[in-house]
Design a protein around this motif. Structure first.
Motif, PDB file in Angstrom:
ATOM      1  N   GLU A  37      93.307 -39.516  51.468  1.00 35.05           N
ATOM      2  CA  GLU A  37      92.658 -38.347  50.867  1.00 35.05           C
ATOM      3  C   GLU A  37      91.940 -38.727  49.582  1.00 35.05           C
ATOM      4  O   GLU A  37      90.803 -38.289  49.338  1.00 35.05           O
ATOM      5  CB  GLU A  37      93.683 -37.247  50.597  1.00 35.05           C
ATOM      6  CG  GLU A  37      94.210 -36.577  51.851  1.00 35.05           C
ATOM      7  CD  GLU A  37      95.108 -35.395  51.544  1.00 35.05           C
ATOM      8  OE1 GLU A  37      95.214 -35.029  50.352  1.00 35.05           O
ATOM      9  OE2 GLU A  37      95.696 -34.845  52.486  1.00 35.05           O
ATOM     10  N   LYS A  41      87.842 -38.683  48.782  1.00 28.67           N
ATOM     11  CA  LYS A  41      87.262 -38.009  47.614  1.00 28.67           C
ATOM     12  C   LYS A  41      86.376 -38.955  46.814  1.00 28.67           C
ATOM     13  O   LYS A  41      85.295 -38.574  46.362  1.00 28.67           O
ATOM     14  CB  LYS A  41      88.374 -37.449  46.725  1.00 28.67           C
ATOM     15  CG  LYS A  41      89.079 -36.230  47.302  1.00 28.67           C
ATOM     16  CD  LYS A  41      90.183 -35.756  46.372  1.00 28.67           C
ATOM     17  CE  LYS A  41      90.936 -34.572  46.969  1.00 28.67           C
ATOM     18  NZ  LYS A  41      92.063 -34.142  46.094  1.00 28.67           N
ATOM     19  N   MET A  51      78.918 -35.603  53.666  1.00 26.12           N
ATOM     20  CA  MET A  51      80.034 -34.695  53.914  1.00 26.12           C
ATOM     21  C   MET A  51      79.631 -33.519  54.796  1.00 26.12           C
ATOM     22  O   MET A  51      80.435 -33.029  55.593  1.00 26.12           O
ATOM     23  CB  MET A  51      80.609 -34.199  52.587  1.00 26.12           C
ATOM     24  CG  MET A  51      81.230 -35.296  51.733  1.00 26.12           C
ATOM     25  SD  MET A  51      82.529 -36.238  52.598  1.00 26.12           S
ATOM     26  CE  MET A  51      83.766 -34.956  52.866  1.00 26.12           C
ATOM     27  N   ASN A  52      78.403 -33.049  54.668  1.00 24.80           N
ATOM     28  CA  ASN A  52      77.950 -31.941  55.506  1.00 24.80           C
ATOM     29  C   ASN A  52      77.953 -32.346  56.979  1.00 24.80           C
ATOM     30  O   ASN A  52      78.368 -31.570  57.854  1.00 24.80           O
ATOM     31  CB  ASN A  52      76.552 -31.483  55.091  1.00 24.80           C
ATOM     32  CG  ASN A  52      76.540 -30.786  53.740  1.00 24.80           C
ATOM     33  OD1 ASN A  52      77.527 -30.143  53.359  1.00 24.80           O
ATOM     34  ND2 ASN A  52      75.447 -30.909  53.011  1.00 24.80           N
ATOM     35  N   LEU A  54      79.822 -34.831  58.288  1.00 23.19           N
ATOM     36  CA  LEU A  54      81.206 -35.047  58.697  1.00 23.19           C
ATOM     37  C   LEU A  54      81.905 -33.737  59.059  1.00 23.19           C
ATOM     38  O   LEU A  54      82.651 -33.660  60.035  1.00 23.19           O
ATOM     39  CB  LEU A  54      81.980 -35.763  57.588  1.00 23.19           C
ATOM     40  CG  LEU A  54      81.610 -37.229  57.323  1.00 23.19           C
ATOM     41  CD1 LEU A  54      82.418 -37.785  56.167  1.00 23.19           C
ATOM     42  CD2 LEU A  54      81.835 -38.075  58.568  1.00 23.19           C
ATOM     43  N   LYS A  55      81.659 -32.712  58.272  1.00 20.77           N
ATOM     44  CA  LYS A  55      82.307 -31.420  58.519  1.00 20.77           C
ATOM     45  C   LYS A  55      81.778 -30.751  59.783  1.00 20.77           C
ATOM     46  O   LYS A  55      82.490 -29.966  60.424  1.00 20.77           O
ATOM     47  CB  LYS A  55      82.093 -30.504  57.312  1.00 20.77           C
ATOM     48  CG  LYS A  55      82.855 -30.933  56.072  1.00 20.77           C
ATOM     49  CD  LYS A  55      82.497 -30.052  54.858  1.00 20.77           C
ATOM     50  CE  LYS A  55      83.224 -30.539  53.610  1.00 20.77           C
ATOM     51  NZ  LYS A  55      82.840 -29.750  52.412  1.00 20.77           N
ATOM     52  N   SER A  56      80.539 -31.044  60.142  1.00 21.13           N
ATOM     53  CA  SER A  56      79.917 -30.381  61.287  1.00 21.13           C
ATOM     54  C   SER A  56      80.236 -31.035  62.628  1.00 21.13           C
ATOM     55  O   SER A  56      79.962 -30.467  63.686  1.00 21.13           O
ATOM     56  CB  SER A  56      78.392 -30.349  61.109  1.00 21.13           C
ATOM     57  OG  SER A  56      77.843 -31.657  61.262  1.00 21.13           O
ATOM     58  N   LYS A  59      85.046 -33.191  66.584  1.00 16.21           N
ATOM     59  CA  LYS A  59      86.059 -34.253  66.470  1.00 16.21           C
ATOM     60  C   LYS A  59      87.289 -33.926  67.331  1.00 16.21           C
ATOM     61  O   LYS A  59      87.717 -32.791  67.411  1.00 16.21           O
ATOM     62  CB  LYS A  59      86.480 -34.435  65.006  1.00 16.21           C
ATOM     63  CG  LYS A  59      85.348 -34.896  64.100  1.00 16.21           C
ATOM     64  CD  LYS A  59      85.826 -35.131  62.676  1.00 16.21           C
ATOM     65  CE  LYS A  59      85.988 -33.843  61.895  1.00 16.21           C
ATOM     66  NZ  LYS A  59      84.695 -33.216  61.552  1.00 16.21           N
TER      67      LYS A  59
END
Length: 310
Positions: A37, A41, A51-52, A54-56, A59
Motif C-alpha cells: 500500500e 502511494k 491511477m485513473n 488502474l481504477k477503471s 480486474k
C-alpha cells in the motif's frame, strides 16, 4: 599463551563467518518485503502510475497452486478490446506486484490482456524464500498453463520481467511450450557473479576475501535451508541456447544489477531475434520512469521485428 590467543582468534573468526553467512543468506532469500500500500502511494505521488486507468480496469483475482503446493496469487486485467494477446508481468524481489503496475499502461494500450502475478513469498502468494528463478520459473509455468487451459493454445503470449522477475523469465525458455517473446528489464546473468560484483562494489577491498568465503558458506547453507543452489541460477546459460525473441533493457546507472549483465546476455544470444536498450541516467528498475518514450519505442520496434519474422 600463544596457543590460547590463536584459539580465541580462530573462534572469533568462525563465529564471524557463521553470523555473516547467515545474514547474507537472509538478505538474499528472505529480504524484507515492501509494504504494498505504501509502495503504491509513493508511485502514485511521483506520477509514475496512471491511477485513473488502474481504477477503471476490469480486474479479476486468481489463485493457483504451484508444483510444490503453494497458493499463488495473480490479477488478470482484461483489455476493453477483445484480443488473444496476453502478457504476464513479473516483479522484482521485495517490491511485490506493485512493481509491475507501471508497465500496465504501455501493454494495455498495445492491445494486451495482462496477468500481473505475485511471485512466491510476495503479496498473497505463499512461500518462505525467494530463489531468483530457481523455483519461480516453475511457478511461472503454472501460470502459463492456467492461461492456455482457460483461453486456448491459440493465444499470443509473452512475458515482461523486472529485476528478479527478469531473472525468472530469462530462465523460463528452458521449460517453454507456448511463450512467444520475453522482455527482460534489468536482469542478472548469473547469481554468483552478481553477488561477487556487489561484494567488490559495495565493500572495501580488505573484506573481499572474507566475504567471498562467506558467499561459499551461504551457498552451502542455502542448499539445506532453502533447498536451492546459487550456482544453478544462471539465466545467461539459458539465453545462450534459446531461439525465443528477447528484448533486454537496462539503466546505465544501475549498480545493483550492473547494466553490463544485459550486454553480456545480449552478446551471448546467438539464436533468434535479440534487441538491447540501454537507458542513460536510469538506475535500477526505473528505465521506464526516466525515459518512457524511448522505452515504448523499443517495445514497438521489438514487436514489429518479431512479427515480421513469424
Amino acid at each position: 599463551m600463544l596457543f590460547y590467543i590463536i584459539f580465541i582468534v580462530f573462534i572469533i573468526f568462525m563465529l564471524s563467518l557463521y553470523f555473516t553467512s547467515n545474514y547474507l543468506l537472509s538478505l538474499v532469500t528472505s529480504r524484507k518485503l515492501h509494504n504494498e500500500e505504501e509502495s503504491l502511494k509513493k508511485l502514485a505521488n511521483k506520477k509514475i502510475l496512471n491511477m485513473n486507468l488502474l481504477k477503471s480496469l476490469d480486474k479479476e483475482d486468481i489463485f493457483i497452486t504451484s508444483k510444490d503446493s503453494l497458493n499463488l496469487h495473480g490479477v488478470l486485467v482484461k483489455n476493453s478490446q477483445k484480443t488473444d494477446k496476453f502478457i504476464i508481468l513479473i516483479h522484482g524481489v521485495s517490491i511485490g506486484y506493485v512493481g509491475s503496475l507501471k508497465y500496465i499502461e504501455s501493454f494495455y494500450n498495445r492491445g494486451f490482456n495482462i496477468l500481473i502475478i505475485s511471485q512466491r513469498r510476495h503479496g498473497k502468494s505463499e512461500g518462505k524464500y525467494s530463489t531468483y528463478g530457481y523455483y519461480e520459473k516453475y511457478d511461472l509455468d503454472c501460470w502459463v498453463e492456467y492461461l492456455i487451459n482457460r483461453f486456448g493454445k491459440q493465444i499470443y503470449l509473452g512475458m515482461h520481467g523486472e529485476s528478479m522477475g527478469a531473472g525468472t523469465v530469462l530462465q523460463y525458455p528452458a521449460l517453454n511450450k507456448y511463450v512467444k517473446f520475453i522482455i527482460a528489464d534489468c536482469g542478472y546473468s548469473d547469481m554468483i557473479t552478481l553477488i561477487k560484483f556487489e561484494i567488490k562494489h559495495d565493500f572495501p577491498k580488505y573484506l573481499h576475501a572474507f566475504l567471498l568465503l562467506v558467499l561459499k558458506l551461504s551457498r552451502i547453507r542455502a542448499l539445506y535451508k532453502a533447498k536451492f543452489d546459487f550456482s544453478k541460477v544462471s539465466p545467461i546459460k539459458v539465453v545462450e541456447k534459446t531461439e525465443l525473441p528477447i528484448l533486454f533493457i537496462h539503466g546505465k546507472e544501475d549498480y545493483f544489477v550492473p547494466w553490463h549483465m544485459s550486454v553480456d546476455m545480449y552478446e551471448k544470444k546467438l539464436h533468434g531475434y535479440r534487441q538491447l536498450l540501454l537507458v542513460d541516467k536510469a538506475e535500477h528498475a526505473n528505465s521506464i520512469e526516466v525515459n518512457k518514450k524511448l522505452y515504448e519505442e523499443a517495445i514497438d520496434t521489438f514487436f514489429k521485428e518479431i512479427q515480421c519474422k513469424e
